[in-house]
Design an enzyme around this catalytic site. Structure first.
Site, short mmCIF file in Angstrom:
data_model
loop_
_atom_site.label_atom_id
_atom_site.label_comp_id
_atom_site.label_asym_id
_atom_site.label_seq_id
_atom_site.Cartn_x
_atom_site.Cartn_y
_atom_site.Cartn_z
N HIS A 67 0.81 -1.22 0.00
CA HIS A 67 0.00 0.00 0.00
C HIS A 67 0.84 1.27 0.00
O HIS A 67 0.31 2.37 -0.10
CB HIS A 67 -0.92 0.04 1.22
CG HIS A 67 -0.20 0.35 2.50
ND1 HIS A 67 0.55 -0.59 3.16
CD2 HIS A 67 -0.09 1.49 3.22
CE1 HIS A 67 1.08 -0.06 4.24
NE2 HIS A 67 0.72 1.21 4.29
C1 UD1 Z 1 -1.68 5.64 6.42
C2 UD1 Z 1 -0.30 6.04 6.92
C3 UD1 Z 1 0.68 4.91 6.66
C4 UD1 Z 1 0.18 3.59 7.21
C5 UD1 Z 1 -1.21 3.32 6.66
C6 UD1 Z 1 -1.77 2.03 7.22
C7 UD1 Z 1 0.08 8.47 6.75
C8 UD1 Z 1 0.89 9.52 6.10
N1 UD1 Z 1 0.22 7.23 6.26
O1 UD1 Z 1 -1.60 5.54 5.01
O2 UD1 Z 1 1.91 5.21 7.30
O3 UD1 Z 1 1.06 2.57 6.84
O4 UD1 Z 1 -2.06 4.42 7.00
O5 UD1 Z 1 -3.02 1.74 6.73
O6 UD1 Z 1 -0.64 8.76 7.69
N2 UD1 Z 1 -9.01 5.15 2.50
C9 UD1 Z 1 -10.24 4.56 2.52
N3 UD1 Z 1 -10.79 4.22 3.73
C10 UD1 Z 1 -10.16 4.45 4.90
C11 UD1 Z 1 -8.91 5.09 4.87
C12 UD1 Z 1 -8.33 5.41 3.66
O7 UD1 Z 1 -10.84 4.33 1.49
O8 UD1 Z 1 -10.70 4.11 5.96
C13 UD1 Z 1 -8.39 5.48 1.19
C14 UD1 Z 1 -8.72 6.86 0.69
O9 UD1 Z 1 -8.82 6.82 -0.68
C15 UD1 Z 1 -7.47 7.64 1.08
C16 UD1 Z 1 -6.38 6.62 0.92
O10 UD1 Z 1 -6.98 5.39 1.33
O11 UD1 Z 1 -7.28 8.77 0.29
C17 UD1 Z 1 -5.17 6.90 1.75
O12 UD1 Z 1 -5.53 7.06 3.13
P1 UD1 Z 1 -4.63 7.94 4.11
O13 UD1 Z 1 -5.25 8.01 5.45
O14 UD1 Z 1 -4.27 9.22 3.46
O15 UD1 Z 1 -3.26 7.15 4.23
P2 UD1 Z 1 -2.91 5.60 4.10
O16 UD1 Z 1 -2.45 5.33 2.73
O17 UD1 Z 1 -4.00 4.78 4.66
#
Ligand code: UD1
Length: 360
Positions: free
Chosen positions: A203
């Site tokens: 991811h």
């Molecule tokens: C975050 C952490 C990362 C960790 C990961 C574990 C940061 C900078 N990164 O990354 O270090 O390894 O979490 O999971 O904080 N999304 C959903 N549903 C959710 C959450 C996210 O659909 O419940 C999707 C959305 O499209 C979102 C994308 O995932 O834009 C990224 O989510 P985000 O919270 O920005 O960071 P992660 O990639 O999850």
């Protein structure tokens, strides 16, 4: 006195659980704030249930966005919370945007901040987590380290030794506490997996955001699938790209939804090997003694290599490493790193109680 914990993303929850439980046993008044960074049921709610965490007292409902939009929204909401609740100490966990947002707000309001899992360094400034780690440590009054190398980094960055506490790894407290309840059988049955299978997770922005890099990752994972059945719980980030990539057209590469804590670790504990770009999984496989092949050029968790079962691998090298593991020639279970013993939450709580008493 009041301790306010800020969590928000999946990897925060198994780190916070033992700290909250240990402070509860000491009768400390606590508030648990969830920023809402992760909001899908299987990225958040399921972890609260699996880990026996109390419901958050407040969920800020921030959700997804660009780094600036997400972090700014968290800061705006957290400032109001800190002003209303007047905590004596804010505790933040790991390296996600929720961690950084809370540490910045606490520093500007003059509220003391403690960082759990401080001092880890990949020295790779292109990782958003590295920025979050360095800045959060600089802003924190108390830093809790999971490994000796972290103390070296903190000392080099000028952190006063009086503020540093080597406490071991609270995420491993959670693993050891719940190990008897790990259960991957539903997934094994539903996917009709053979006795020997592998687990993969992917991811990280550096691996899934650039199409050319993703193609190389997908080709490498398909080569793993040629050798062993591979289960990949798909993180919402990169899901569309992975599904469009044809990875799951391979007959032995199986996609699942993101899994809860007990199911995921049950699956890992029963697997022959793990392929990942996650941080925490490198630590969990080290304790479980499962070989871990990490698809990254660096790791902020070097004890998982020196003590554990972790190896850094390239997409080109991955299949060869899988062959070695399957031939019984992979990384062997080493020594569990110092103080990864299930009592880290207790050590953190003892320090927190001292800090609260010295503030009176
Ligand atoms: C975050 C952490 C990362 C960790 C990961 C574990 C940061 C900078 N990164 O990354 O270090 O390894 O979490 O999971 O904080 N999304 C959903 N549903 C959710 C959450 C996210 O659909 O419940 C999707 C959305 O499209 C979102 C994308 O995932 O834009 C990224 O989510 P985000 O919270 O920005 O960071 P992660 O990639 O999850």
């Amino acid at each position: 006195p009041l301790v306010l914990h800020v969590t928000g993303a999946r990897p925060n929850f198994p780190k916070a659980a033992p700290v909250i439980a240990a402070l509860e046993r000491r009768g400390v008044r606590q508030l648990l704030v969830h920023t809402g960074q992760h909001y899908d049921r299987n990225m958040s709610e399921i972890f609260f249930r699996d880990l026996g965490l109390p419901e958050p007292d407040l969920n800020l409902g921030i959700g997804s966005g660009s780094h600036a939009v997400q972090t700014a929204a968290m800061m705006t909401a957290l400032e109001t919370v800190f002003l209303d609740e007047r905590p004596d100490l804010v505790v933040v966990y790991g390296d996600v945007n929720s961690t950084l947002a809370a540490a910045l707000v606490a520093a500007k309001l003059g509220v003391r901040c403690a960082h759990v899992e401080a001092g880890l360094r990949s020295f790779d400034w292109t990782m958003p987590e590295e920025v979050n780690r360095v800045v959060t440590d600089r802003l924190s009054d108390i830093v809790f380290a999971t490994s000796p190398d972290a103390l070296v980094h903190l000392a080099r960055e000028g952190v006063d030794p009086d503020r540093m506490h080597f406490v071991g790894n609270p995420m491993i407290d959670t693993l050891l506490r719940l190990r008897d309840r790990f259960d991957g059988s539903r997934v094994v049955t539903e996917l009709d997996l053979p006795a020997t299978y592998a687990v993969a997770t992917l991811h990280r922005p550096g691996n899934v955001d650039d199409p050319a890099t993703l193609d190389r990752m997908v080709a490498a994972l398909r080569r793993v699938g040629d050798r062993i059945d591979l289960v990949l719980p798909v993180h919402p980030r990169g899901r569309q790209q992975l599904e469009a990539s044809g990875l799951f057209d391979h007959p032995r590469v199986h996609a699942t939804e993101p899994l809860g804590y007990l199911e995921f670790l049950g699956l890992v504990a029963g697997s022959a090997l793990v392929v990942t770009d996650s941080g925490g999984i490198q630590e969990e496989t080290t304790v479980l003694g499962v070989p871990c092949l990490t698809l990254r050029p660096n790791t902020e968790r070097p004890v998982t290599i020196t003590h554990g079962t972790n190896r850094l691998v390239t997409t080109e090298g991955l299949a060869g490493h899988v062959d070695a593991v399957l031939a019984g020639d992979g990384p062997t279970p080493g020594v569990v790193p110092p103080l990864w013993d299930g009592a880290s939450g207790e050590r953190i709580a003892d320090v927190v109680v001292d800090v609260l008493a010295s503030a009176d």
